[in-house]
Design a protein around this motif. Structure first.
Motif, PDB file in Angstrom:
ATOM      1  N   ILE A 270      31.344  48.932  97.904  1.00  0.00           N
ATOM      2  CA  ILE A 270      32.621  48.225  97.882  1.00  0.00           C
ATOM      3  C   ILE A 270      32.456  46.958  97.058  1.00  0.00           C
ATOM      4  O   ILE A 270      31.398  46.327  97.059  1.00  0.00           O
ATOM      5  CB  ILE A 270      33.131  47.864  99.294  1.00  0.00           C
ATOM      6  CG1 ILE A 270      32.110  46.988 100.036  1.00  0.00           C
ATOM      7  CG2 ILE A 270      33.486  49.104 100.084  1.00  0.00           C
ATOM      8  CD1 ILE A 270      32.650  46.397 101.319  1.00  0.00           C
ATOM      9  N   ARG A 271      33.487  46.627  96.322  1.00  0.00           N
ATOM     10  CA  ARG A 271      33.544  45.358  95.602  1.00  0.00           C
ATOM     11  C   ARG A 271      34.623  44.527  96.277  1.00  0.00           C
ATOM     12  O   ARG A 271      35.771  44.966  96.390  1.00  0.00           O
ATOM     13  CB  ARG A 271      33.879  45.603  94.132  1.00  0.00           C
ATOM     14  CG  ARG A 271      33.967  44.345  93.287  1.00  0.00           C
ATOM     15  CD  ARG A 271      34.021  44.701  91.811  1.00  0.00           C
ATOM     16  NE  ARG A 271      34.342  43.559  90.989  1.00  0.00           N
ATOM     17  CZ  ARG A 271      35.509  43.355  90.390  1.00  0.00           C
ATOM     18  NH1 ARG A 271      36.475  44.254  90.527  1.00  0.00           N
ATOM     19  NH2 ARG A 271      35.731  42.290  89.664  1.00  0.00           N
ATOM     20  N   PHE A 272      34.253  43.339  96.746  1.00  0.00           N
ATOM     21  CA  PHE A 272      35.189  42.557  97.546  1.00  0.00           C
ATOM     22  C   PHE A 272      35.130  41.081  97.174  1.00  0.00           C
ATOM     23  O   PHE A 272      34.153  40.599  96.591  1.00  0.00           O
ATOM     24  CB  PHE A 272      34.908  42.747  99.040  1.00  0.00           C
ATOM     25  CG  PHE A 272      33.536  42.301  99.477  1.00  0.00           C
ATOM     26  CD1 PHE A 272      33.331  41.043 100.025  1.00  0.00           C
ATOM     27  CD2 PHE A 272      32.440  43.146  99.345  1.00  0.00           C
ATOM     28  CE1 PHE A 272      32.076  40.633 100.432  1.00  0.00           C
ATOM     29  CE2 PHE A 272      31.173  42.743  99.748  1.00  0.00           C
ATOM     30  CZ  PHE A 272      30.993  41.482 100.292  1.00  0.00           C
ATOM     31  N   ARG A 273      36.217  40.387  97.512  1.00  0.00           N
ATOM     32  CA  ARG A 273      36.304  38.947  97.284  1.00  0.00           C
ATOM     33  C   ARG A 273      35.766  38.209  98.500  1.00  0.00           C
ATOM     34  O   ARG A 273      35.562  38.793  99.568  1.00  0.00           O
ATOM     35  CB  ARG A 273      37.754  38.528  97.018  1.00  0.00           C
ATOM     36  CG  ARG A 273      38.356  39.131  95.754  1.00  0.00           C
ATOM     37  CD  ARG A 273      39.701  38.478  95.454  1.00  0.00           C
ATOM     38  NE  ARG A 273      40.304  39.022  94.244  1.00  0.00           N
ATOM     39  CZ  ARG A 273      41.175  40.019  94.234  1.00  0.00           C
ATOM     40  NH1 ARG A 273      41.546  40.578  95.378  1.00  0.00           N
ATOM     41  NH2 ARG A 273      41.683  40.462  93.098  1.00  0.00           N
ATOM     42  N   ILE A 274      35.580  36.898  98.333  1.00  0.00           N
ATOM     43  CA  ILE A 274      35.013  36.115  99.431  1.00  0.00           C
ATOM     44  C   ILE A 274      36.009  35.922 100.572  1.00  0.00           C
ATOM     45  O   ILE A 274      35.627  35.443 101.636  1.00  0.00           O
ATOM     46  CB  ILE A 274      34.516  34.742  98.931  1.00  0.00           C
ATOM     47  CG1 ILE A 274      35.666  33.951  98.296  1.00  0.00           C
ATOM     48  CG2 ILE A 274      33.374  34.913  97.954  1.00  0.00           C
ATOM     49  CD1 ILE A 274      35.271  32.538  97.911  1.00  0.00           C
ATOM     50  N   ASP A 275      37.287  36.299 100.355  1.00  0.00           N
ATOM     51  CA  ASP A 275      38.245  36.238 101.460  1.00  0.00           C
ATOM     52  C   ASP A 275      38.278  37.536 102.258  1.00  0.00           C
ATOM     53  O   ASP A 275      39.099  37.700 103.162  1.00  0.00           O
ATOM     54  CB  ASP A 275      39.643  35.907 100.941  1.00  0.00           C
ATOM     55  CG  ASP A 275      40.174  36.953  99.962  1.00  0.00           C
ATOM     56  OD1 ASP A 275      39.448  37.932  99.682  1.00  0.00           O
ATOM     57  OD2 ASP A 275      41.309  36.788  99.470  1.00  0.00           O
ATOM     58  N   GLY A 276      37.391  38.500 101.907  1.00  0.00           N
ATOM     59  CA  GLY A 276      37.308  39.751 102.644  1.00  0.00           C
ATOM     60  C   GLY A 276      38.174  40.864 102.100  1.00  0.00           C
ATOM     61  O   GLY A 276      38.237  41.947 102.690  1.00  0.00           O
ATOM     62  N   THR A 277      38.835  40.654 100.956  1.00  0.00           N
ATOM     63  CA  THR A 277      39.701  41.676 100.367  1.00  0.00           C
ATOM     64  C   THR A 277      38.874  42.646  99.532  1.00  0.00           C
ATOM     65  O   THR A 277      38.110  42.222  98.657  1.00  0.00           O
ATOM     66  CB  THR A 277      40.777  41.035  99.478  1.00  0.00           C
ATOM     67  OG1 THR A 277      41.508  40.080 100.246  1.00  0.00           O
ATOM     68  CG2 THR A 277      41.727  42.094  98.934  1.00  0.00           C
ATOM     69  N   ILE A 278      39.025  43.940  99.782  1.00  0.00           N
ATOM     70  CA  ILE A 278      38.326  44.959  99.001  1.00  0.00           C
ATOM     71  C   ILE A 278      39.089  45.209  97.708  1.00  0.00           C
ATOM     72  O   ILE A 278      40.284  45.510  97.719  1.00  0.00           O
ATOM     73  CB  ILE A 278      38.176  46.268  99.797  1.00  0.00           C
ATOM     74  CG1 ILE A 278      37.291  46.041 101.027  1.00  0.00           C
ATOM     75  CG2 ILE A 278      37.578  47.363  98.921  1.00  0.00           C
ATOM     76  CD1 ILE A 278      37.115  47.274 101.888  1.00  0.00           C
ATOM     77  N   ILE A 279      38.394  45.099  96.568  1.00  0.00           N
ATOM     78  CA  ILE A 279      39.010  45.292  95.257  1.00  0.00           C
ATOM     79  C   ILE A 279      38.902  46.745  94.815  1.00  0.00           C
ATOM     80  O   ILE A 279      39.863  47.345  94.338  1.00  0.00           O
ATOM     81  CB  ILE A 279      38.353  44.373  94.208  1.00  0.00           C
ATOM     82  CG1 ILE A 279      38.430  42.912  94.658  1.00  0.00           C
ATOM     83  CG2 ILE A 279      39.002  44.551  92.843  1.00  0.00           C
ATOM     84  CD1 ILE A 279      37.667  41.966  93.758  1.00  0.00           C
ATOM     85  N   GLU A 280      37.732  47.318  94.948  1.00  0.00           N
ATOM     86  CA  GLU A 280      37.526  48.710  94.551  1.00  0.00           C
ATOM     87  C   GLU A 280      36.343  49.283  95.311  1.00  0.00           C
ATOM     88  O   GLU A 280      35.574  48.558  95.950  1.00  0.00           O
ATOM     89  CB  GLU A 280      37.291  48.826  93.039  1.00  0.00           C
ATOM     90  CG  GLU A 280      36.030  48.149  92.535  1.00  0.00           C
ATOM     91  CD  GLU A 280      35.810  48.372  91.054  1.00  0.00           C
ATOM     92  OE1 GLU A 280      35.769  49.545  90.638  1.00  0.00           O
ATOM     93  OE2 GLU A 280      35.681  47.374  90.318  1.00  0.00           O
ATOM     94  N   ARG A 281      36.201  50.603  95.209  1.00  0.00           N
ATOM     95  CA  ARG A 281      35.101  51.298  95.865  1.00  0.00           C
ATOM     96  C   ARG A 281      34.313  52.093  94.838  1.00  0.00           C
ATOM     97  O   ARG A 281      34.845  52.516  93.816  1.00  0.00           O
ATOM     98  CB  ARG A 281      35.613  52.234  96.962  1.00  0.00           C
ATOM     99  CG  ARG A 281      36.283  51.503  98.129  1.00  0.00           C
ATOM    100  CD  ARG A 281      36.750  52.478  99.194  1.00  0.00           C
ATOM    101  NE  ARG A 281      37.404  51.790 100.292  1.00  0.00           N
ATOM    102  CZ  ARG A 281      36.781  51.343 101.372  1.00  0.00           C
ATOM    103  NH1 ARG A 281      35.467  51.525 101.484  1.00  0.00           N
ATOM    104  NH2 ARG A 281      37.439  50.731 102.336  1.00  0.00           N
TER     105      ARG A 281
END
Length: 686
Positions: A270-281
């Protein structure tokens, strides 16, 4: 009313007469959107007899793309994945507590750490394995180091307990082993790092003065800002589960490797932001490995037990439509107006490209009114379909009862019992991971036209047999319609820009030009377009330049006798000119780049081509320019010679090492009377 008509969809403006989802316009039609997904593409095996598994403390890549490995015997190795070359750097010992060493890579050193009550740090040259310095304290105070990482500026970081303290600190050292700072880490109070499981913590360098600390036991993540000397916890996505490893992908984004026990045995990314939002898998397949590394546009997964490194790259594949979790694209047309009520629609003709694992489904709806009952009342169907505020999945659910039976992969399909002034089309493009269907064109014919109309009326009285006979005759009607269409479009065969390779060779035969098999379609097309110019100028230098440029794609250098004669008569250049050029009045020189005659077949084909258009009394000397520069040989700026600034030799696929090059030992850098070149391998410090 009875004259055959049809609606046509070919160009992008045609397809905009409807509403689509997950569709992309391509050069030759419409297809499903594609996306890039990180997937496993290659396995690099580290099969070296002396490399002992498991590879503890993982691996790291330096600025030159080389990997450094620490094996089960405590030996640090350096390897290049491209060439599979591997070499020993240094051997390490076990600490008094029995723990294996940790290590980090700086610009020119391997920093080895022996975790113990009094941890020892040692800097070893990555070129000649010489020890540069040894440190066993931080500002005079002993410490216990658990893990370490480089800081990206020539120094390194150590996660440690200071002697006599229970707090966890991130200690900062410069490239000389000097303490330069410390950052308190917000972990559990009283955490003794010497008693935690091996590999519980993972320290990863980020960008712009950031690094990340993953606590695998508590599944927590800490962001550390080195410039601000601050650290704070950041959330892990709720549906991610337990992370095994992380690596930085930007200022505030990370890649995470998920626990395969929570992903049905498949390593997921998973690629995610520091706010916990998943951008892509992404997906690592069924490969093993527990340590993730970021590369140039790719990811690496280290399997320490099987001694291999897995390469994970973004791969283009058919996009998944999230609402249905399927690889498909949807298109619904606006109303096609026949102009008359009770119109009986005839057929659909579709030109498409498909693979065996793709499918195209077409459904229709006809009505004499543009309104339909949707939900509690009637709505204008065109406005409802085009309304961007209504989700496509909602539209599909509400309209499902209106559509006719599906037509699968229709090329020339009859429409039965569809009567009404207006017709709407609903098309599903169903793809696979690697393939997607492409619809090049679509025609909807109306009104119904059948050869049954040309038979006596007795064949139309019995409805069941009439329908069967109409369908049977439609087979022959389709063949005849296609023949009529080709006859009506026969003028395209004579158009050099619109016909194909077979017809191009046929047309060139009319002009007495033989299109050889080694000519591609675009070359034949250009040859046909310029045939009249070539015939008018046949036997001239201009015709030769045009002909060779059509074949090779680049204008050649053609030297005639009058151009070579002054060189031959020059006392200093005469001998060289005699060797390089044909100086006979009846011979001309044609110079081309090496890639245009790099095989014997290409060279012979080029000579044959020149012979067919040269003057009858002349002969040709073909000179193939080699991609190197030697004095008194063929050297032409812009063709096989360039001028550039001198640079250090780098074997990176863009440079080569001539046979007379002298190599030097980089291990002697920074030594007086040996290699001392300011700005290259040495610098002055204050």
């Amino acid at each position: 009313m009875n004259d055959p008509k049809y609606f046509s969809f070919r160009q992008p403006p045609d397809w905009r007469r409807g509403t689509g989802s997950q569709l992309a316009m391509v050069k030759n039609g419409v297809t499903i959107e594609s996306e890039f997904v990180y997937r496993h593409v290659r396995r690099h095996m580290l099969r070296f007899p002396e490399l002992v598994p498991p590879i503890e403390a993982a691996a790291a890549a330096d600025v030159d793309g080389r990997w450094f490995l620490l094996d089960g015997d405590g030996v640090v190795w350096r390897t290049d994945l491209a060439s599979s070359h591997i070499e020993r750097i240094v051997s390490t010992d076990l600490s008094k507590s029995g723990r294996r060493a940790r290590f980090a890579i700086t610009r020119d050193s391997v920093i080895v750490m022996l975790p113990d009550l009094e941890t020892t740090l040692q800097s070893v040259s990555s070129e000649n394995s010489q020890i540069r310095w040894t440190v066993s304290n931080w500002n005079g105070e002993p410490f216990y180091g658990e893990t370490m990482a480089t800081d990206g500026e020539g120094g390194f970081l150590v996660l440690a307990n200071l002697s006599g303290r229970s707090e966890v600190w991130l200690l900062r050292f410069n490239g000389s082993g000097e303490a330069v700072g410390s950052i308190p880490i917000p972990l559990t109070e009283g955490l003794d790092l010497s008693s935690v499981p091996i590999e519980r913590f993972e320290l990863t360098l980020g960008r712009n003065g950031q690094c990340w600390l993953l606590d695998k036991e508590t599944n927590s993540l800490i962001q550390i800002r080195l410039q601000e000397n601050a650290a704070h916890a950041v959330p892990i996505p709720e549906d991610a589960g337990r992370l095994l490893s992380i690596c930085s992908d930007g200022d505030d984004t990370l890649w995470g490797l998920l626990d395969p026990k929570q992903t049905k045995g498949t390593h997921s990314l998973i690629r995610f932001r520091i706010d916990g939002t998943i951008i892509e898998r992404g997906y690592a397949g069924n490969e093993g490995g527990k340590k993730l590394y970021a590369g140039q546009g790719c990811l690496y997964l280290l399997d320490s037990e099987q001694l291999c490194i897995h390469l994970i790259r973004p791969v283009s594949e058919t996009a998944v439509w999230e609402p249905l979790n399927r690889r498909l694209g949807i298109w619904i047309s606006e109303a096609l107006d026949s102009g008359f009520e009770e119109t009986e629609w005839h057929k659909i003709v579709m030109d498409s490209t498909q693979e065996n694992d793709t499918q195209i489904i077409v459904r229709c709806y006809v009505s004499d009114s543009k309104e339909a009952v949707i939900g509690p009342g009637k709505v204008d169907l065109d406005r409802y379909i085009a309304d961007p505020a209504i989700a496509m999945e909602t539209k599909l659910t509400e309209l499902a009862r209106l559509w006719s039976k599906p037509l699968a992969d229709p090329q020339d399909a009859l429409l039965f019992k569809l009567k009404g002034r207006y017709l709407w089309l609903y098309i599903e493009l169903i793809g696979s991971e690697s393939h997607a269907p492409v619809v090049h064109s679509l025609e909807v014919h109306f009104p119904r036209s059948t050869y049954l109309e040309h038979l006596p009326s007795i064949y139309q009285r019995h409805e069941p047999s009439r329908d069967f006979l109409a369908r049977y005759l439609s087979i022959f009607q389709t063949v005849m319609d296609e023949t009529d269409r080709r006859i009506s479009q026969v003028t395209r065969v004579f158009d050099a820009g619109g016909t194909d390779g077979r017809s191009l060779r046929w047309l060139l035969g009319w002009l007495g030009i033989e299109g050889e098999d080694y000519w591609n379609e675009e070359q034949l097309r250009q040859l046909l377009k310029h045939a009249h110019v070539l015939y008018n100028l046949r036997g001239t230098k201009m015709a030769m330049e045009l002909l060779v440029s059509i074949y090779t794609g680049e204008k050649p250098i053609i030297l005639e006798y009058e151009q070579v004669k002054p060189l031959k008569e020059n006392p200093e250049l005469g001998e060289v000119a005699e060797r390089l050029y044909a100086a006979d009045p009846h011979v001309f020189n044609v110079l081309v780049k090496s890639e245009h005659a790099d095989t014997e077949m290409k060279r012979v084909s080029l000579l044959h081509l020149i012979d067919s258009f040269k003057p009858a009394f002349a002969s040709c000397k073909l000179v193939v320019l080699q991609p190197w520069v030697y004095m008194d040989l063929h050297s032409y700026l812009g063709m096989n010679t360039v001028l550039s600034e001198p640079t250090l030799l780098t074997l990176d696929g863009k440079s080569s090492m001539p046979h007379h090059t002298i190599t030097i030992d980089l291990g002697l850098d920074n030594r007086m009377d040996q290699h001392t070149r300011l700005g290259l391998d040495s610098r002055l410090d204050k």
